[in-house]
Design an enzyme around this catalytic site. Structure first.
Site, PDB file in Angstrom:
ATOM      1  N   HIS A  28      14.696 -19.145   5.221  1.00  0.00           N
ATOM      2  CA  HIS A  28      15.113 -19.824   3.982  1.00  0.00           C
ATOM      3  C   HIS A  28      16.341 -20.669   4.244  1.00  0.00           C
ATOM      4  CE1 HIS A  28      16.154 -20.515  -0.235  1.00  0.00           C
ATOM      5  NE2 HIS A  28      14.885 -20.266  -0.452  1.00  0.00           N
ATOM      6  N   ASP A  71       7.610 -16.578  -0.898  1.00  0.00           N
ATOM      7  CA  ASP A  71       6.182 -16.865  -0.732  1.00  0.00           C
ATOM      8  C   ASP A  71       5.466 -15.887   0.194  1.00  0.00           C
ATOM      9  OD1 ASP A  71       6.270 -19.130  -2.389  1.00  0.00           O
ATOM     10  OD2 ASP A  71       7.147 -20.308  -0.765  1.00  0.00           O
TER      11      ASP A  71
HETATM   12  C1  LIG Z   1      12.251 -22.729   4.548  1.00  0.00           C
HETATM   13  C2  LIG Z   1      12.654 -23.511   5.799  1.00  0.00           C
HETATM   14  C3  LIG Z   1      12.040 -24.903   5.741  1.00  0.00           C
HETATM   15  C4  LIG Z   1      14.181 -23.631   5.820  1.00  0.00           C
HETATM   16  O1  LIG Z   1      14.489 -24.125   7.016  1.00  0.00           O
HETATM   17  P1  LIG Z   1      15.777 -25.009   7.366  1.00  0.00           P
HETATM   18  O2  LIG Z   1      16.977 -24.520   6.687  1.00  0.00           O
HETATM   19  O3  LIG Z   1      15.442 -26.444   7.202  1.00  0.00           O
HETATM   20  O4  LIG Z   1      15.876 -24.627   8.868  1.00  0.00           O
HETATM   21  P2  LIG Z   1      15.173 -25.353  10.075  1.00  0.00           P
HETATM   22  O5  LIG Z   1      13.760 -25.705   9.780  1.00  0.00           O
HETATM   23  O6  LIG Z   1      16.100 -26.444  10.507  1.00  0.00           O
HETATM   24  O7  LIG Z   1      15.153 -24.146  11.109  1.00  0.00           O
HETATM   25  C5  LIG Z   1      16.326 -23.631  11.748  1.00  0.00           C
HETATM   26  C6  LIG Z   1      15.878 -22.818  12.959  1.00  0.00           C
HETATM   27  O8  LIG Z   1      15.192 -21.647  12.531  1.00  0.00           O
HETATM   28  C7  LIG Z   1      13.835 -21.683  12.965  1.00  0.00           C
HETATM   29  N1  LIG Z   1      12.990 -21.290  11.853  1.00  0.00           N
HETATM   30  C8  LIG Z   1      13.294 -21.358  10.544  1.00  0.00           C
HETATM   31  N2  LIG Z   1      12.270 -20.899   9.827  1.00  0.00           N
HETATM   32  C9  LIG Z   1      11.317 -20.531  10.698  1.00  0.00           C
HETATM   33  C10 LIG Z   1      10.036 -19.995  10.549  1.00  0.00           C
HETATM   34  N3  LIG Z   1       9.536 -19.748   9.336  1.00  0.00           N
HETATM   35  N4  LIG Z   1       9.311 -19.734  11.648  1.00  0.00           N
HETATM   36  C11 LIG Z   1       9.810 -19.988  12.877  1.00  0.00           C
HETATM   37  N5  LIG Z   1      11.033 -20.508  13.076  1.00  0.00           N
HETATM   38  C12 LIG Z   1      11.779 -20.778  11.999  1.00  0.00           C
HETATM   39  C13 LIG Z   1      13.557 -23.135  13.342  1.00  0.00           C
HETATM   40  O9  LIG Z   1      12.560 -23.252  14.295  1.00  0.00           O
HETATM   41  C14 LIG Z   1      14.900 -23.576  13.840  1.00  0.00           C
HETATM   42  O10 LIG Z   1      15.082 -23.107  15.141  1.00  0.00           O
HETATM   43  P3  LIG Z   1      15.832 -23.992  16.236  1.00  0.00           P
HETATM   44  O11 LIG Z   1      17.222 -24.181  15.699  1.00  0.00           O
HETATM   45  O12 LIG Z   1      15.742 -23.149  17.460  1.00  0.00           O
HETATM   46  O13 LIG Z   1      15.058 -25.256  16.322  1.00  0.00           O
HETATM   47  C15 LIG Z   1      12.152 -22.779   7.081  1.00  0.00           C
HETATM   48  O14 LIG Z   1      12.704 -21.503   7.165  1.00  0.00           O
HETATM   49  C16 LIG Z   1      10.629 -22.733   7.148  1.00  0.00           C
HETATM   50  O15 LIG Z   1       9.999 -23.686   7.616  1.00  0.00           O
HETATM   51  N6  LIG Z   1      10.017 -21.614   6.655  1.00  0.00           N
HETATM   52  C17 LIG Z   1       8.566 -21.559   6.587  1.00  0.00           C
HETATM   53  C18 LIG Z   1       8.074 -22.291   5.349  1.00  0.00           C
HETATM   54  C19 LIG Z   1       8.346 -21.511   4.096  1.00  0.00           C
HETATM   55  O16 LIG Z   1       8.149 -20.314   4.048  1.00  0.00           O
HETATM   56  N7  LIG Z   1       8.770 -22.223   3.048  1.00  0.00           N
HETATM   57  C20 LIG Z   1       9.036 -21.614   1.759  1.00  0.00           C
HETATM   58  C21 LIG Z   1      10.512 -21.562   1.507  1.00  0.00           C
HETATM   59  S1  LIG Z   1      10.890 -20.660   0.032  1.00  0.00           S
END
Ligand SMILES: CC(C)(COP(=O)(O)OP(=O)(O)OC[C@H]1O[C@@H](n2cnc3c(N)ncnc32)[C@H](O)[C@@H]1OP(=O)(O)O)[C@@H](O)C(=O)NCCC(=O)NCCS
Length: 376
Positions: free
Chosen positions: A262, A313
């Protein structure tokens, strides 16, 4: 932009609004709507009370709730033209698209459509809360070649949704779990879709235009679309005994685990903890306990390997599945809850509006001389 750079990718940590709606404490994993803890609301309030709370500022007194329920119930019908439009749409399209179109179509006949006053915005939010639920279910019936089920008299919002979806009166446990899910999805500060709705109305556009945009933002797999993706993963795994092999493979492939991680919650998403309990009970009662077991094992493996927390989710997926909700309707169902927050945020934005218009750092070519087409 040439005047210095303050780039914050993904606007992480940027504060873009003041709100009285949602108090989200990411560090301690706490969430409250207008001061009421989400756990209390999910366990003790109905979705109708939560919508009232978000739109009007406080929980309703009994007479206020009665009046509000009458208004919500009166707004359940959707125009026959919308049902006709559903009949003309491809049967196999992602149901988020008909929902997005439905909101736009509802804006064509809403009596307050272009009125952005506080009172009109509240009226539109109430109508959309009811009409979106009806539209989701009507479209689902139409795509199955069935007639829509007319809204049921005397049913709560949650019960009526399940009734319109299936044509059968749902049991009280299912209604309670679904009602609490709608509450848990109702509002979440400046998530991507809510920010989208605020951006749209900040131009003095209107609620229907904004909510259609909100549906578009919500459906992405990094946002509300994650729930559907979680369920597809659980179905792909199939059996508890397959979780370890799946997790090993997915970790080696550096897959993104949907429903995990998150932007704001780092210690834990309080909604996930509540949904986990509800999913456990619903999966057990429906005889589909294995989906809960697969989810728990996958959660534990991924949390251990990557330190990721389950978000809202993750456990809503086995919960919705065990309630009989088709997997491709998970995101529309989330929209049916989130409309409460979208509506309240739009009211708040219009009450104290300033155009949302950030800047970008220009990283393209330097200024260069124009070359005529034939000389390039
Ligand atoms: C929600 C989300 C987009 C937030 O992410 P964010 O703050 O933008 O963080 P980032 O996407 O930049 O990820 C940061 C790091 O954590 C990792 N990471 C974060 N969520 C991850 C996941 N669900 N699975 C695998 N790795 C994940 C990324 O690969 C990244 O690693 P790195 O720094 O080695 O490249 C992300 O956690 C995600 O994609 N989750 C899955 C989708 C989801 O469940 N969305 C509903 C949200 S309520």
């Amino acid at each position: 932009m040439t005047e210095g750079t303050g780039l914050i990718r993904g606007l992480e940590g940027v504060v873009a609004a003041e709100t009285q709606l949602c108090d989200l404490d990411g560090a301690s994993g706490r969430l409250a709507y207008r001061g009421y803890d989400i756990a209390d609301l999910a366990r003790q309030a109905t979705f109708e009370e939560v919508v009232y709370l978000l739109l009007h500022g406080d929980l309703p007194k009994p007479a206020q709730l009665d009046g509000f329920v009458v208004a919500l119930t009166a707004a359940r019908a959707i125009p026959p033209e919308l049902i006709q439009a559903f009949r003309l749409m491809p049967k196999d399209t992602d149901p988020n698209r008909p929902l997005q179109a439905a909101v736009a179509i509802l804006g064509m006949s809403d009596p307050d459509t272009a009125d952005n006053s506080h009172a009109a915005n509240v009226r539109k939010a109430v109508r959309l809360t009811s009409q979106m639920a009806t539209a989701i279910c009507a479209h689902h019936r139409v795509r199955q070649g069935k007639d829509p089920v007319a809204p049921g008299a005397g049913l709560s919002h949650a019960a009526n949704f399940l009734y319109m979806l299936t044509g059968e009166r749902p049991g009280s446990a299912a209604v309670r779990a679904f009602d609490a899910s709608l509450t848990l999805y109702a509002e979440h500060e400046l998530n991507a879709s809510t920010f989208t709705t605020r951006t749209i109305v900040s131009t003095l556009s209107d609620m229907h235009s904004a909510v259609a945009g909100g549906v578009g933002a919500l459906k992405g797999p990094l946002h509300g679309g994650a729930g559907e993706a979680v369920m597809r993963t659980l179905l792909e795994i199939g059996e508890v005994s397959n979780v370890d092999a799946f997790a090993d493979r997915a970790l080696a492939e550096k897959r993104r685990f949907m429903g995990m991680g998150h932007r704001v919650y780092k210690a834990g998403d309080p909604r996930a903890a509540i949904l986990r309990g509800m999913a456990e009970e619903a999966c057990r009662q429906s005889g589909q306990f294995k989906w809960f077991q697969i989810a728990v094992k996958l959660h534990e493996r991924i949390a251990q390997a990557k330190g990721l927390i389950p978000n809202v989710d993750f456990y809503s997926a086995p919960l919705f599945y065990s309630l009989g909700i088709p997997v491709d309707l998970f995101t529309p169902v989330i929209a049916a809850g989130r409309i409460a927050g979208w509506g309240a945020n739009i009211v708040e934005q219009h009450d104290d509006n300033r155009l949302i218009r950030p800047r970008a750092d220009y990283v393209g070519p330097k200024r260069r001389a124009f070359v005529e087409t034939t000389k390039r």
